[in-house]
Design an enzyme around this catalytic site. Structure first.
Site, PDB file in Angstrom:
ATOM      1  N   ASP A 179      19.657  19.847   7.725  1.00 55.28           N
ATOM      2  CA  ASP A 179      19.123  21.136   7.265  1.00 55.28           C
ATOM      3  C   ASP A 179      19.817  22.328   7.928  1.00 55.28           C
ATOM      4  OD1 ASP A 179      17.403  23.405   6.842  1.00 55.28           O
ATOM      5  OD2 ASP A 179      15.811  22.007   6.322  1.00 55.28           O
ATOM      6  N   SER A 238      18.248  25.477   3.142  1.00 56.81           N
ATOM      7  CA  SER A 238      17.163  24.645   2.630  1.00 56.81           C
ATOM      8  C   SER A 238      16.671  25.163   1.272  1.00 56.81           C
ATOM      9  CB  SER A 238      16.048  24.589   3.673  1.00 56.81           C
ATOM     10  OG  SER A 238      15.185  23.504   3.453  1.00 56.81           O
TER      11      SER A 238
END
Length: 282
Positions: free
Chosen positions: A172, A38
């Protein structure tokens, strides 16, 4: 002896990684490998591409709320029951464009040092590592751009649209490896230091909170056990205490960078000692 840094994701608090890089550069500690999920993936990719920490100190705080590109059309159609599903509230293209701006939309092979950008295969629930280098037993992808790899890594479920790679849907990287210490070691780093500003936030006691803070805390709590397992695999763990900063509190990016720098400098002699002792063992 090659030293790697594993950067935890977590939105703006992840900016602390830039401060750690600043401290390491000042202390003369060479970083040979980087990994991240991320926001940590963004810092790792930019650093591996060749941007020095001082440059990152200017780039990261330039991010602002205008980068949150809401998919209003899909949301509108969904409200009218014209479109049955909405994959995410945000498209993520503006954040991708930031990466294009600073990497020229170049392929992963353009990275100057081994770098692992972590995403998660939604269907299989396993980590997928974007890297131009092999990553041990982990599945890795090496035939895409740096910008697309980072775009996949920050596809927070529900919030950002997933990244479609062929027939696969990637989300993610923090879902499976938010602080990718083991991936950093699999990439070839002989010693790994984790940078995790999220655990102090999780451990902080808080009273009443807004809906946004509640959602943020729920996400963080889901990461706690996973990150604890990664920390056990690290040679040293840095926990910059950035305070109760939200994932999209863009105004606090510079503050997080400063705190990351202060945390690393306060521990720099300990870190050097750990690295020196391990070098002697080898």
């Amino acid at each position: 002896m090659e030293t790697g840094l594993a950067f935890a994701g977590g939105g703006i608090p992840g900016s602390a990684a830039v401060g750690v890089l600043l401290a390491f550069e000042e202390a003369g500690i060479k970083v040979s490998h980087v990994t991240g999920s991320s926001s940590g993936a963004m810092v790792a990719a930019l650093y591996a591409y060749g941007h020095k920490a001082e440059t990152l100190k200017r780039i990261v705080p330039s991010l602002n709320r205008r980068l949150l590109d809401f998919d209003w059309r899909s949301l509108f159609y969904r409200a009218l029951f014209i479109r049955p599903r909405v994959e995410g509230i945000l498209k993520g293209e503006r954040l991708r464009n930031i990466m294009v701006q600073h990497t020229g939309d170049e392929p992963l092979s353009s990275l100057k040092i081994p770098c692992g950008i972590v995403a998660t295969d939604y269907g299989r629930g396993t980590s997928v590592v974007f890297s131009s280098n092999s990553v041990g037993d982990y599945e890795y992808v090496n035939n895409t751009s740096i910008a697309d790899a980072v775009r996949a890594s920050f596809a927070i479920p529900v919030l950002f649209k997933p990244y479609h790679y062929g027939e696969r849907m990637l989300i993610d990287g923090g879902v499976t490896s938010n602080c990718p210490v083991r991936i950093c070691r699999a990439l070839g780093a002989e010693r790994v230091i984790s940078v995790d500003p999220i655990t102090p936030i999780i451990n902080a006691k808080s009273g009443s909170a807004s809906i946004v803070k509640v959602i943020n805390n729920v996400i963080n709590l889901s990461l706690k056990t996973q990150m604890e397992a990664e920390h056990k695999e690290a040679d040293y763990n840095l926990y910059p205490e950035v305070g109760a900063i939200g994932a999209f509190d863009f105004r606090k990016a510079s503050h997080c960078i400063d705190l990351g720098y202060e945390t690393a400098m306060a521990k720099i002699e300990e870190i050097k000692k750990v690295l020196t002792e391990q070098e002697q063992e080898y």
